[in-house]
Design a protein around this motif. Structure first.
Motif, mmCIF file in Angstrom:
data_model
loop_
_atom_site.group_PDB
_atom_site.id
_atom_site.type_symbol
_atom_site.label_atom_id
_atom_site.label_comp_id
_atom_site.label_asym_id
_atom_site.label_seq_id
_atom_site.Cartn_x
_atom_site.Cartn_y
_atom_site.Cartn_z
ATOM 1 N N SER A 1 7.856 15.585 18.204
ATOM 2 C CA SER A 1 7.302 14.231 18.145
ATOM 3 C C SER A 1 7.549 13.553 16.805
ATOM 4 C CB SER A 1 5.787 14.277 18.400
ATOM 5 O OG SER A 1 5.498 14.828 19.671
ATOM 6 N N CYS A 2 8.111 14.279 15.856
ATOM 7 C CA CYS A 2 8.221 13.759 14.498
ATOM 8 C C CYS A 2 9.437 12.877 14.206
ATOM 9 C CB CYS A 2 8.180 14.919 13.495
ATOM 10 S SG CYS A 2 6.532 15.652 13.334
ATOM 11 N N PRO A 3 10.602 13.082 14.838
ATOM 12 C CA PRO A 3 11.744 12.225 14.494
ATOM 13 C C PRO A 3 11.471 10.724 14.567
ATOM 14 C CG PRO A 3 12.541 14.135 15.662
ATOM 15 C CD PRO A 3 11.032 14.213 15.706
ATOM 16 N N PRO A 4 10.728 10.215 15.570
ATOM 17 C CA PRO A 4 10.424 8.779 15.554
ATOM 18 C C PRO A 4 9.602 8.362 14.330
ATOM 19 C CG PRO A 4 10.097 9.677 17.748
ATOM 20 C CD PRO A 4 10.276 10.848 16.833
ATOM 21 N N ALA A 5 8.720 9.252 13.875
ATOM 22 C CA ALA A 5 7.924 8.954 12.688
ATOM 23 C C ALA A 5 8.787 9.005 11.434
ATOM 24 C CB ALA A 5 6.759 9.942 12.571
ATOM 25 N N ASP A 6 9.735 9.954 11.382
ATOM 26 C CA ASP A 6 10.657 10.013 10.249
ATOM 27 C C ASP A 6 11.483 8.729 10.177
ATOM 28 O OD1 ASP A 6 9.819 12.677 9.680
ATOM 29 O OD2 ASP A 6 11.183 13.425 11.222
ATOM 30 N N ALA A 7 11.869 8.212 11.336
ATOM 31 C CA ALA A 7 12.619 6.955 11.389
ATOM 32 C C ALA A 7 11.741 5.776 10.970
ATOM 33 C CB ALA A 7 13.167 6.728 12.796
ATOM 34 N N ALA A 8 10.473 5.812 11.363
ATOM 35 C CA ALA A 8 9.544 4.747 10.969
ATOM 36 C C ALA A 8 9.350 4.742 9.456
ATOM 37 C CB ALA A 8 8.204 4.925 11.674
ATOM 38 N N VAL B 1 -2.954 6.247 5.305
ATOM 39 C CA VAL B 1 -2.727 4.935 4.698
ATOM 40 C C VAL B 1 -3.730 4.706 3.566
ATOM 41 C CG1 VAL B 1 -2.601 2.459 5.117
ATOM 42 C CG2 VAL B 1 -1.888 4.061 6.905
ATOM 43 N N ASN B 2 -3.199 4.521 2.359
ATOM 44 C CA ASN B 2 -4.009 4.266 1.165
ATOM 45 C C ASN B 2 -5.078 5.323 0.929
ATOM 46 O OD1 ASN B 2 -2.486 1.971 0.946
ATOM 47 N ND2 ASN B 2 -4.172 0.518 1.117
ATOM 48 N N GLY B 3 -4.874 6.516 1.495
ATOM 49 C CA GLY B 3 -5.847 7.581 1.339
ATOM 50 C C GLY B 3 -7.155 7.315 2.052
ATOM 51 N N ARG B 4 -7.180 6.278 2.916
ATOM 52 C CA ARG B 4 -8.432 5.811 3.505
ATOM 53 C C ARG B 4 -8.544 6.023 5.012
ATOM 54 N NH1 ARG B 4 -11.224 2.128 0.083
ATOM 55 N NH2 ARG B 4 -10.056 1.482 -1.776
ATOM 56 N N ASP B 5 -7.422 6.110 5.708
ATOM 57 C CA ASP B 5 -7.474 6.220 7.170
ATOM 58 C C ASP B 5 -6.181 6.865 7.649
ATOM 59 O OD1 ASP B 5 -8.433 6.015 9.738
ATOM 60 O OD2 ASP B 5 -8.571 3.819 9.752
ATOM 61 N N HIS B 6 -6.148 7.267 8.923
ATOM 62 C CA HIS B 6 -4.970 7.925 9.475
ATOM 63 C C HIS B 6 -4.544 7.242 10.758
ATOM 64 C CE1 HIS B 6 -6.781 10.139 12.940
ATOM 65 N NE2 HIS B 6 -7.883 9.858 12.270
ATOM 66 N N LEU B 7 -3.226 7.359 11.051
ATOM 67 C CA LEU B 7 -2.644 6.775 12.250
ATOM 68 C C LEU B 7 -1.501 7.663 12.714
ATOM 69 C CD1 LEU B 7 -2.250 3.108 10.938
ATOM 70 C CD2 LEU B 7 -3.849 3.790 12.726
ATOM 71 N N ASN B 8 -1.054 7.433 13.945
ATOM 72 C CA ASN B 8 0.168 8.066 14.427
ATOM 73 C C ASN B 8 1.323 7.593 13.550
ATOM 74 O OD1 ASN B 8 2.614 8.650 15.809
ATOM 75 N ND2 ASN B 8 1.563 8.639 17.784
ATOM 76 N N GLY B 9 2.035 8.514 12.932
ATOM 77 C CA GLY B 9 3.086 8.161 11.998
ATOM 78 C C GLY B 9 4.267 7.442 12.609
ATOM 79 N N ALA B 10 4.377 7.473 13.932
ATOM 80 C CA ALA B 10 5.494 6.796 14.602
ATOM 81 C C ALA B 10 5.190 5.345 14.939
ATOM 82 C CB ALA B 10 5.875 7.550 15.874
ATOM 83 N N ASP B 11 3.931 4.936 14.776
ATOM 84 C CA ASP B 11 3.521 3.579 15.165
ATOM 85 C C ASP B 11 3.664 2.640 13.974
ATOM 86 O OD1 ASP B 11 2.378 1.283 16.188
ATOM 87 O OD2 ASP B 11 0.792 2.359 17.255
ATOM 88 N N GLY C 1 0.812 -1.206 0.000
ATOM 89 C CA GLY C 1 0.000 0.000 0.000
ATOM 90 C C GLY C 1 0.839 1.247 0.000
ATOM 91 N N VAL C 2 0.186 2.368 0.306
ATOM 92 C CA VAL C 2 0.820 3.689 0.278
ATOM 93 C C VAL C 2 0.686 4.343 1.640
ATOM 94 C CG1 VAL C 2 0.796 5.983 -0.768
ATOM 95 C CG2 VAL C 2 0.307 3.965 -2.171
ATOM 96 N N VAL C 3 1.799 4.857 2.155
ATOM 97 C CA VAL C 3 1.799 5.603 3.418
ATOM 98 C C VAL C 3 2.330 7.004 3.143
ATOM 99 C CG1 VAL C 3 2.746 5.777 5.749
ATOM 100 C CG2 VAL C 3 2.109 3.534 4.815
ATOM 101 N N GLU C 4 1.532 8.005 3.479
ATOM 102 C CA GLU C 4 1.927 9.405 3.329
ATOM 103 C C GLU C 4 2.075 10.009 4.723
ATOM 104 O OE1 GLU C 4 -0.148 11.331 -0.320
ATOM 105 O OE2 GLU C 4 -1.512 9.769 0.408
ATOM 106 N N LEU C 5 3.296 10.374 5.072
ATOM 107 C CA LEU C 5 3.577 10.922 6.389
ATOM 108 C C LEU C 5 3.611 12.443 6.335
ATOM 109 C CD1 LEU C 5 4.536 10.625 9.382
ATOM 110 C CD2 LEU C 5 6.880 10.663 8.469
ATOM 111 N N PHE C 6 2.829 13.081 7.195
ATOM 112 C CA PHE C 6 2.862 14.532 7.329
ATOM 113 C C PHE C 6 3.688 14.859 8.565
ATOM 114 C CE2 PHE C 6 -0.649 13.649 4.572
ATOM 115 C CZ PHE C 6 -0.543 14.647 3.613
ATOM 116 N N THR C 7 4.797 15.562 8.336
ATOM 117 C CA THR C 7 5.821 15.736 9.355
ATOM 118 C C THR C 7 6.385 17.147 9.309
ATOM 119 O OG1 THR C 7 7.889 14.777 10.203
ATOM 120 C CG2 THR C 7 7.652 14.904 7.814
ATOM 121 N N SER C 8 7.273 17.448 10.257
ATOM 122 C CA SER C 8 7.925 18.758 10.280
ATOM 123 C C SER C 8 9.231 18.669 11.035
ATOM 124 C CB SER C 8 7.017 19.805 10.950
ATOM 125 O OG SER C 8 7.704 21.034 11.114
ATOM 126 N N GLN C 9 10.227 19.404 10.558
ATOM 127 C CA GLN C 9 11.511 19.482 11.252
ATOM 128 C C GLN C 9 11.374 20.215 12.581
ATOM 129 O OE1 GLN C 9 14.141 21.440 8.488
ATOM 130 N NE2 GLN C 9 13.805 19.902 6.891
#
Length: 247
Positions: A41-48, A105-115, A29-37
């Motif tokens: 809370s974002c570095p763990p999601a960037d690593a994920a 995720v797949n344009g259908r739902d959202h989750l914590n980007g670090a999980d 599938g497709v995961v689109e992460l919305f993040t910021s420098q």
């Protein structure tokens, strides 16, 4: 930019579509992460996101938003367009707010980007329930052309191309992540709609020079439906391509 749309009708194309279908099985599938420098809370999601890319079975993209810039550090990859895309997803999902790090995720739902585990579980659930990537899509450079091939399926969707930089390392000097040196992968610099798909096999041909703009090193093709208001919705097919040395 001039575009050429080709609806393949030759028998040989059936073999190509079959090959693309085999490639499709590799993508969950497709995961689109919305993040910021500027978001602590974002570095763990960037690593994920890096781990998702390393898995090789996910189209993973990072969109740097600009609403954290007021905290003292202007994200070097942020844009109003990325923020607008996140708010458009919020409307699609019936939400009144946005947050970082948010994974769509797949344009259908959202989750914590670090999980990372929850993201993979959601991808597997969508795939099992027929909400994964059901339409074969491929992209390849052929001489001075970039050809996108899309197979048959149901419904209608936009052919969306997201251009990204493969990797950038940034030293953050201000804001919540002061002193951190962070590697950012697949950061989207531009998104454009290059065609419309109506369920029939088709090809879109672009000049290969699109990869030269702003040092682009990769692109993702998203076959994405839209709401009646034109906001991004379910992604039913995708492909990713990088150029040059590296991953």
């Amino acid at each position: 930019m001039s575009l050429r749309f080709v609806i393949p009708l030759l028998a040989g194309v059936a073999l190509a579509v079959s090959a693309h279908a085999q490639e499709l099985k590799k993508l969950k599938g497709v995961v689109e992460l919305f993040t910021s420098q500027g978001c602590s809370s974002c570095p763990p999601a960037d690593a994920a996101l890096q781990k998702l890319i390393a898995q090789g079975d996910v189209v993973a993209l990072a969109y740097h938003v600009d609403y954290w810039n007021y905290m003292g550090w202007d994200d070097t990859m942020s844009s109003k367009d990325n923020t607008a895309r996140q708010y458009a997803y919020a409307r699609t999902l019936g939400r009144s707010n946005v947050y970082t790090p948010q994974a769509i995720v797949n344009g259908r739902d959202h989750l914590n980007g670090a999980d990372l585990n929850a993201i993979n579980v959601k991808l597997d659930q969508f795939d099992h329930n027929g909400k994964g990537l059901t339409v074969p899509v491929s992209a390849a450079l052929n001489g001075d052309e970039l050809e996108i091939k899309i197979g048959a399926g149901n419904g209608k969707a936009n052919v969306v191309v997201a251009y990204f930089d493969r990797e950038q390392v940034v030293s953050v000097d201000k804001g919540e992540n002061t002193g951190h040196k962070i590697a950012y992968m697949h950061s989207v610099s531009d998104v454009e709609t290059v065609g419309m798909w109506d369920g029939k096999p088709m090809s879109v041909v672009l000049p290969s020079s699109v990869m030269d703009k702003a040092g682009r090193k990769g692109l993702a093709v998203l076959l994405q439906s839209a709401t009646p208001a034109g906001d991004p919705a379910a992604i039913v097919g995708a492909a990713v391509m990088t150029v040059g040395s590296g991953e």
